[in-house]
Design an enzyme around this catalytic site. Structure first.
Site, mmCIF file in Angstrom:
data_model
loop_
_atom_site.group_PDB
_atom_site.id
_atom_site.type_symbol
_atom_site.label_atom_id
_atom_site.label_comp_id
_atom_site.label_asym_id
_atom_site.label_seq_id
_atom_site.Cartn_x
_atom_site.Cartn_y
_atom_site.Cartn_z
ATOM 1 N N GLU A 123 0.553 -1.211 -0.113
ATOM 2 C CA GLU A 123 0.134 -0.387 -0.566
ATOM 3 C C GLU A 123 1.104 1.286 0.209
ATOM 4 O OE1 GLU A 123 -3.110 0.055 3.119
ATOM 5 O OE2 GLU A 123 -3.971 -2.095 1.852
ATOM 6 N N GLU B 202 -5.598 -8.656 0.741
ATOM 7 C CA GLU B 202 -5.549 -8.194 2.376
ATOM 8 C C GLU B 202 -7.076 -7.869 1.888
ATOM 9 O OE1 GLU B 202 -4.014 -4.902 5.207
ATOM 10 O OE2 GLU B 202 -2.683 -5.947 4.374
HETATM 11 C C1 FCB Z 1 -4.164 -2.204 5.555
HETATM 12 C C2 FCB Z 1 -3.112 -2.621 5.861
HETATM 13 C C3 FCB Z 1 -2.815 -2.759 7.522
HETATM 14 C C4 FCB Z 1 -4.107 -3.176 8.005
HETATM 15 C C5 FCB Z 1 -5.491 -3.214 7.527
HETATM 16 C C6 FCB Z 1 -6.747 -2.954 8.165
HETATM 17 O O1 FCB Z 1 -4.452 -0.629 5.255
HETATM 18 O O2 FCB Z 1 -2.462 -2.817 5.641
HETATM 19 O O3 FCB Z 1 -1.368 -2.896 7.760
HETATM 20 O O4 FCB Z 1 -4.094 -2.207 9.155
HETATM 21 O O5 FCB Z 1 -5.706 -1.899 6.629
#
Ligand code: FCB
Length: 458
Positions: A163, A361
């Site tokens: 990110e 994620e």
């Molecule tokens: C993302 C991050 C991760 C976590 C989630 C909820 O932005 O990559 O580390 O904090 O959000």
């Protein structure tokens, strides 16, 4: 509803959020140690000093992963464990921890996916300007080469950055994450140097084996809040900043023209040098996508109070996101819109890439309650994941090359500026005792993995 035969079901974590042991075995300080220890930055003054104590509980956590039947595990390496000062030779004790982790995964038939940078920049590099300094991109490539040299034989999938939007904008423009600066010009320089660091790291790792190399972006489909043309314009700007500022250089070798124009007001962009975009757009083997929400956007200058609560302000863009009517939210206040995931994946396939995509994620925080027996019946999380898995399946049916899905997160952990107040885990962590208890969602997920799909009508 079945997923492709070799679909990679996994769970994800990040070093600073779970490891603890911040001054053991030669680890140096990172910007997150500095930031979390400065008063006022983190809810309740929480820090990652102990976190889930994963560094000392590695075997137990590996056994938990095996008990869920995970096929893959995404983790990140703490740069300051490998190079305490951000440069120079690798610290063998730091490498040893990750060698043990990877060995433990392979013994349990769990495929490792390694992220090189999940935000814990060595503080020594920040002292020289961090990501606003071009040197840091080169230091990152050196670091990547050290880790790759030690682990290339046992780790198949490598992610350079997690990110970069969050590192650049929450860290340098909005002051919410480390290093806590508030300057859009810095965020732009950081964006470029992060992407350049990614390109240089790819170059450094390409020669060293046939691993699959990728990058993870946080992406959100964007739509205007109303039919007002001003809102449509605001949505275009937010899409430019949140999505295209990263996708275009990586997949098209150029920054989006409308964003260059927009940001000329705050920066001369002189840090973009000849040849950089070629490095940044070097071929990838896969794209990692973190999906949490869609952005519904209104023009901030539009005047008049918004009917909906403002979820997020893009101050430098004259735009803000609103919560669409009737949409439920997570404990973070994030709108729950699973169909946004289908929309995003289809757009990536149509406009950017046919490469394999992994959801690296997706998950949600809810107000989990541990009952007196220690059980956590997190039915909201089960419903959330179920809906998002179905949305991913819909994208596969529309031809998207989606190869795997990593739930955020394996464990409740240090949620950055929110400290320990937000629980994202499918495994509950009782912080005072460090006892781990799989939540109902963990048992449900084990069944999804075992069946490689969802039962209709579940
Ligand atoms: C993302 C991050 C991760 C976590 C989630 C909820 O932005 O990559 O580390 O904090 O959000």
């Amino acid at each position: 509803m079945s997923f492709p035969a070799d679909f990679l079901w996994g769970a994800a974590t990040a070093a600073y959020q779970i490891e603890g042991a911040v001054d053991e075995d030669g680890r140096g300080p990172s910007i997150w140690d500095t930031f979390s220890h400065a008063p006022g930055n983190i809810l309740h003054g929480d820090t990652g000093d102990i976190a889930c104590d994963h560094y000392h509980r590695l075997e137990e956590d590996l056994d938990l992963m095996a008990s869920l039947g995970l096929r893959a595990y995404r983790f990140s390496v703490a740069w300051p464990r490998i190079q305490p000062e951000g440069s120079g030779p690798a610290n063998q004790k730091g490498l040893d921890f990750y060698l043990r982790l990877v060995e433990g995964l392979l013994e349990r038939n769990i495929a490792p996916m390694l992220t090189l940078y999940h935000w814990d920049l060595p503080q020594a590099l920040e002292d020289w300007g961090g990501w606003t300094n071009r040197e840091t991109s080169e230091r990152f490539a050196d670091y990547a080469a050290h880790v790759h040299g030690a682990l290339a034989d046992s780790v198949g999938a490598w992610i350079t950055l997690n990110e970069p939007w969050v590192s650049a904008w929450l860290g340098h423009a909005y002051g919410i994450h480390a290093p806590g600066h508030k300057d859009a010009a810095e965020a732009l320089a950081a964006t470029h140097h992060l992407l350049l660091g990614h390109g240089l790291a790819l170059e450094a790792m390409r020669s060293g084996g046939d691993n699959r190399l990728g990058v993870t972006l946080n992406l959100s489909p964007v739509r205007p809040a109303s039919a007002d043309p001003a809102d449509a314009e605001a949505a275009r700007r937010v899409d430019g900043n949140a999505n295209r500022l990263y996708l275009d250089p990586l997949f098209r070798g150029a920054y989006p023209e409308d964003m260059l124009q927009h940001y000329r007001a705050v920066s001369d962009l002189r840090f973009v040098r000849e040849g950089d975009l070629e490095k940044i757009s070097a071929p990838l083997d896969f794209l990692g996508v973190n999906y949490y929400m869609r952005h519904t956007v209104r023009d901030e200058a539009g005047g008049g109070a918004s009917k909906f609560p403002t979820a997020m302000r893009f101050a430098d863009l004259g735009a803000e996101t609103v919560l669409p009517e009737g949409v439920e939210t997570t404990a973070m206040g994030w709108p729950i819109e699973p169909d946004g995931l289908t929309e995003l994946l289809v757009r990536l396939d149509e406009e950017y890439t046919k490469l394999p995509i992994y959801i690296t994620e997706n998950g949600a925080a809810f107000h989990d309650y541990a009952d007196p027996e220690g059980g956590v019946d997190d039915e909201e999380r089960v419903a959330y994941l179920d809906a998002h898995f179905r949305a991913a399946h819909a994208a596969i049916e529309r031809g998207v090359n989606l190869r795997g899905y990593f739930v955020w997160s394996l464990l409740d952990n240090f949620e950055w500026a929110e400290g320990y107040s937000k629980r994202f885990g499918i495994i509950y962590v009782d912080y005072p005792t460090q006892r781990r208890t799989p939540k109902a969602s963990a048992r449900w997920y084990r069944e999804v993995i075992r069946r490689n799909g969802l039962r209709d009508g579940d």
